[in-house]
Scaffold this active site. Structure first.
Site, PDB file in Angstrom:
ATOM      1  N   ASP A   1       0.841  -1.194   0.000  1.00 56.55           N
ATOM      2  CA  ASP A   1       0.000   0.000   0.000  1.00 56.55           C
ATOM      3  C   ASP A   1       0.875   1.242   0.000  1.00 56.55           C
ATOM      4  OD1 ASP A   1      -2.516   1.240  -0.036  1.00 56.55           O
ATOM      5  OD2 ASP A   1      -2.437   1.615   2.115  1.00 56.55           O
TER       6      ASP A   1
ATOM      7  N   HIS B   1      -3.568  14.020   0.636  1.00 55.61           N
ATOM      8  CA  HIS B   1      -3.778  13.121   1.782  1.00 55.61           C
ATOM      9  C   HIS B   1      -2.577  13.140   2.720  1.00 55.61           C
ATOM     10  CE1 HIS B   1      -4.895   9.719   4.254  1.00 55.61           C
ATOM     11  NE2 HIS B   1      -3.752   9.137   3.959  1.00 55.61           N
TER      12      HIS B   1
ATOM     13  N   GLU C   1     -10.310   4.025   3.862  1.00 51.25           N
ATOM     14  CA  GLU C   1      -9.452   4.771   2.948  1.00 51.25           C
ATOM     15  C   GLU C   1      -9.862   4.404   1.529  1.00 51.25           C
ATOM     16  OE1 GLU C   1      -5.314   4.037   4.026  1.00 51.25           O
ATOM     17  OE2 GLU C   1      -5.415   5.684   5.489  1.00 51.25           O
TER      18      GLU C   1
ATOM     19  N   GLU D   1      -9.204   3.952  -2.125  1.00 51.51           N
ATOM     20  CA  GLU D   1      -7.957   3.748  -2.868  1.00 51.51           C
ATOM     21  C   GLU D   1      -8.229   3.033  -4.196  1.00 51.51           C
ATOM     22  OE1 GLU D   1      -4.682   2.211  -0.679  1.00 51.51           O
ATOM     23  OE2 GLU D   1      -5.271   3.183   1.205  1.00 51.51           O
TER      24      GLU D   1
ATOM     25  N   ASP E   1      -8.942   0.413   2.243  1.00 54.29           N
ATOM     26  CA  ASP E   1      -7.906   0.045   3.219  1.00 54.29           C
ATOM     27  C   ASP E   1      -8.385   0.486   4.603  1.00 54.29           C
ATOM     28  OD1 ASP E   1      -5.502  -0.615   4.459  1.00 54.29           O
ATOM     29  OD2 ASP E   1      -4.555   1.291   3.926  1.00 54.29           O
TER      30      ASP E   1
ATOM     31  N   ARG F   1      -7.540   4.203  13.406  1.00 55.34           N
ATOM     32  CA  ARG F   1      -6.610   5.324  13.601  1.00 55.34           C
ATOM     33  C   ARG F   1      -6.006   5.341  15.000  1.00 55.34           C
ATOM     34  NH1 ARG F   1      -5.559   6.183   8.471  1.00 55.34           N
ATOM     35  NH2 ARG F   1      -7.390   6.800   7.273  1.00 55.34           N
TER      36      ARG F   1
ATOM     37  N   GLN G   1      -3.359   2.713  15.034  1.00 55.49           N
ATOM     38  CA  GLN G   1      -2.312   3.160  14.114  1.00 55.49           C
ATOM     39  C   GLN G   1      -1.420   4.222  14.760  1.00 55.49           C
ATOM     40  OE1 GLN G   1      -3.985   4.841  10.525  1.00 55.49           O
ATOM     41  NE2 GLN G   1      -2.016   5.437   9.677  1.00 55.49           N
TER      42      GLN G   1
ATOM     43  N   LYS H   1      -4.020  -1.646  10.406  1.00 59.94           N
ATOM     44  CA  LYS H   1      -4.407  -1.812   9.002  1.00 59.94           C
ATOM     45  C   LYS H   1      -4.668  -3.266   8.625  1.00 59.94           C
ATOM     46  CE  LYS H   1      -3.137   2.446   7.434  1.00 59.94           C
ATOM     47  NZ  LYS H   1      -3.914   3.316   6.538  1.00 59.94           N
TER      48      LYS H   1
ATOM     49  N   THR I   1      -8.772  -5.676   4.425  1.00 62.73           N
ATOM     50  CA  THR I   1      -8.682  -4.774   3.270  1.00 62.73           C
ATOM     51  C   THR I   1      -9.690  -5.302   2.253  1.00 62.73           C
ATOM     52  OG1 THR I   1      -6.310  -4.517   3.675  1.00 62.73           O
ATOM     53  CG2 THR I   1      -7.136  -3.791   1.531  1.00 62.73           C
TER      54      THR I   1
ATOM     55  N   GLU J   1      -9.494  12.711   7.536  1.00 65.42           N
ATOM     56  CA  GLU J   1      -9.393  14.042   6.951  1.00 65.42           C
ATOM     57  C   GLU J   1     -10.720  14.797   7.037  1.00 65.42           C
ATOM     58  OE1 GLU J   1      -7.610  11.678   3.608  1.00 65.42           O
ATOM     59  OE2 GLU J   1      -6.850  13.677   3.083  1.00 65.42           O
TER      60      GLU J   1
HETATM   61 MN    MN Z   1      -3.952   2.981   2.818  1.00 58.96          MN
END
Ligand code: MN
Length: 396
Positions: free
Chosen positions: A107, A114, A184, A186, A218, A222, A225, A238, A242, A343
C-alpha cells in the site's frame, strides 16, 4: 442481452470470478447486468476454468489483448448469439468471489493532499510532508491473507491505543475495540505477468506487468495506528481487513483515461522520471450508509502506478502474478474530495453532518461504506469500476 447498464458496455468488459447454482467458481466477464461464463463461451482458454484469474493473468499482455478481442467478437457477431445467450447469467443469480488469489500486497501513500492532511493532523507544528515524500512513493507491505471481497462484513478490531490525556502523564495504553475506525478510498493495480528476482521493472513497463485496475478500501483503526506506527509503520491498525471490488478493469479498457500527473516540484531520480501520461482520470465516490460523502479525483495523485511499480522493484525485489499494489488514500485539493474520515472530520475534531441528520467522526457499528468509480471509456462514455462495499459489525 442487456448491455445498456451504464458503464458496463463493450468498452469495459471487466473480469471477475463467479459461481452459479453451487457449481465451482470460474472466470467471467461482466457485460451490462450479466456475467458471461468464459468457460462456456470460450473453450480455448483453459485457465478460465480456475477459481481465480491468476492462470490467465500470468499469460501476459499479448494474450490479454488477443482474448479481449475474441470476447468482443463473441458479444458483437451474430453467429455467436446462441453460444453467448447460453453462457450469460444475470448478476442477481451468481455469487461473486475474490477475483484473484492475492500474493504480496503493498500500500502506497501517493496523494500529496492526503499526505499533507495526515501530516497536519498527526504531526501538528512540523512540516506536513516528510523530506523524502517528493523523492519516492512511500509505501508499506500489507497483509494479503486478510484481503476480502466487497460485501464481506468487517469486524471492528481490538487493540492498544494511547491512554487519554485525562489518565495523567505516564499512563500505559488502553486495550479495547477501536474507537477511531476509518476507511481509505484507494485504487488497486494487480500484477499479471511477474518480473524476475533481481531485475527492476522500468517506469515504462507498467502495461507489460499490470493486468488491471480495481477499487480498494484500506480499513484503518486510527487509534491503533497512531500508537503503534512510530518508528516502523502501519501494522495491526491496518492488517485486520482490506476490501477489494470484484471486477478487474483491464488496462486495455483504460486507453483513453491516461492523463499527465501533476507538475513535479522536485527533480526525480532517473528511475522515477515521468515517461509519459501515466496518471489515470478516475473519479471516485464515497458513500456512507447510502449518503454521498466525497468525490476523490485519482488524476490528482502525485505518484503514478508506473512509478510505484518501478520503485517497489528498483532494489531487485520481484513481483509475481497476483501481487497487487494500492495507491494510498485518494484525496484531491478540495474538502469535498477527501478520501478518509480522518481528513473529513479533521482527526475527529470536526464532526461531519450527513444529509439524514446523523453525525460522524469515525465509523459506528452497522455503518456501511461504499466506494465506486468511473473513468473515460474508449467509446466516449464513462466506464464503471462497480463498487467495493463493507459494513462494520460489532466486536462480539
Ligand atoms: Mn492505505
Amino acid at each position: 442481452m442487456d448491455n445498456a447498464v451504464p458503464g458496463f458496455g463493450l468498452a469495459n468488459l471487466p473480469y471477475g470470478v463467479f459461481s452459479v447454482h453451487g457449481e465451482p467458481p470460474r472466470c467471467g466477464v461482466r457485460i451490462g447486468d450479466s456475467v458471461l461464463d468464459l468457460v462456456a463461451a470460450l473453450d480455448s482458454v483453459p485457465a478460465f476454468r480456475e477459481p481465480a484469474l491468476n492462470g490467465f493473468m500470468a499469460q501476459g499482455r499479448a494474450r490479454w489483448t488477443e482474448v479481449r478481442a475474441r470476447i468482443t467478437g463473441l458479444l458483437t457477431e451474430d453467429r455467436y448469439r446462441g453460444v453467448v445467450e447460453r453462457a450469460l447469467h444475470p448478476l442477481a443469480d451468481v455469487r461473486l468471489h475474490l477475483p484473484f488469489q492475492v500474493g504480496d500486497y503493498v500500500d502506497f501513500y501517493a496523494s500529496e493532499q492526503h499526505a499533507t492532511n495526515a501530516g497536519r493532523i498527526f504531526r501538528p507544528g512540523s512540516a506536513p510532508l516528510t523530506p523524502n515524500w517528493k523523492h519516492l512513493p512511500i509505501g508499506y507491505h500489507g497483509r494479503s491473507g486478510t484481503v476480502v471481497l466487497s460485501g464481506t462484513p468487517v469486524r471492528r478490531p481490538s487493540g492498544q491505543r494511547r491512554a487519554p490525556e485525562s489518565a495523567g502523564p505516564g499512563s500505559g495504553p488502553v486495550f479495547g475495540p477501536s474507537v477511531r475506525l476509518d476507511f481509505e478510498a484507494e485504487v488497486g493495480f494487480v500484477v499479471g505477468a511477474g518480473s524476475p528476482h533481481g531485475t527492476p521493472v522500468s517506469v515504462t513497463e507498467l502495461a507489460d506487468h499490470v493486468f488491471g485496475v480495481f477499487l480498494v478500501n484500506d480499513w484503518s483503526a486510527r487509534d491503533l495506528q497512531t500508537w503503534e506506527t512510530v518508528p516502523l509503520g502501519p501494522f495491526l491498525g491496518k492488517s485486520f481487513a482490506t476490501s477489494i471490488s470484484p471486477w478487474i478493469v483491464p488496462l486495455d479498457a483504460l486507453a483513453d483515461a491516461w492523463v499527465d500527473p501533476p507538475p513535479r516540484s522536485a527533480e526525480l531520480l532517473p528511475y522515477l522520471a515521468d515517461a509519459g501520461s501515466h496518471g489515470l482520470d478516475l473519479t471516485l465516490e464515497v458513500r456512507l450508509n447510502g449518503q454521498h460523502l466525497s468525490s476523490p479525483p485519482f488524476a490528482t495523485m502525485y505518484w503514478t502506478a508506473a512509478q510505484m511499480l518501478a520503485h517497489m522493484t528498483v532494489n531487485g525485489a520481484s513481483v509475481r502474478t497476483g501481487d497487487f499494489f494500492a495507491s494510498g488514500t485518494v484525496s484531491g485539493p478540495a474538502r469535498a474530495q477527501w478520501g478518509s474520515l480522518l481528513e473529513l472530520s479533521w482527526g475527529g475534531a470536526e464532526p461531519i453532518a450527513l444529509p439524514d441528520g446523523t453525525v460522524r467522526t469515525f465509523l459506528q457499528d452497522g455503518d456501511e461504506v461504499t466506494i465506486s468509480a468511473t473513468a473515460p471509456g474508449t467509446d466516449g462514455d464513462r466506464l464503471s469500476f462497480g463498487e467495493v462495499t463493507g459494513r462494520i459489525t460489532p466486536l462480539s
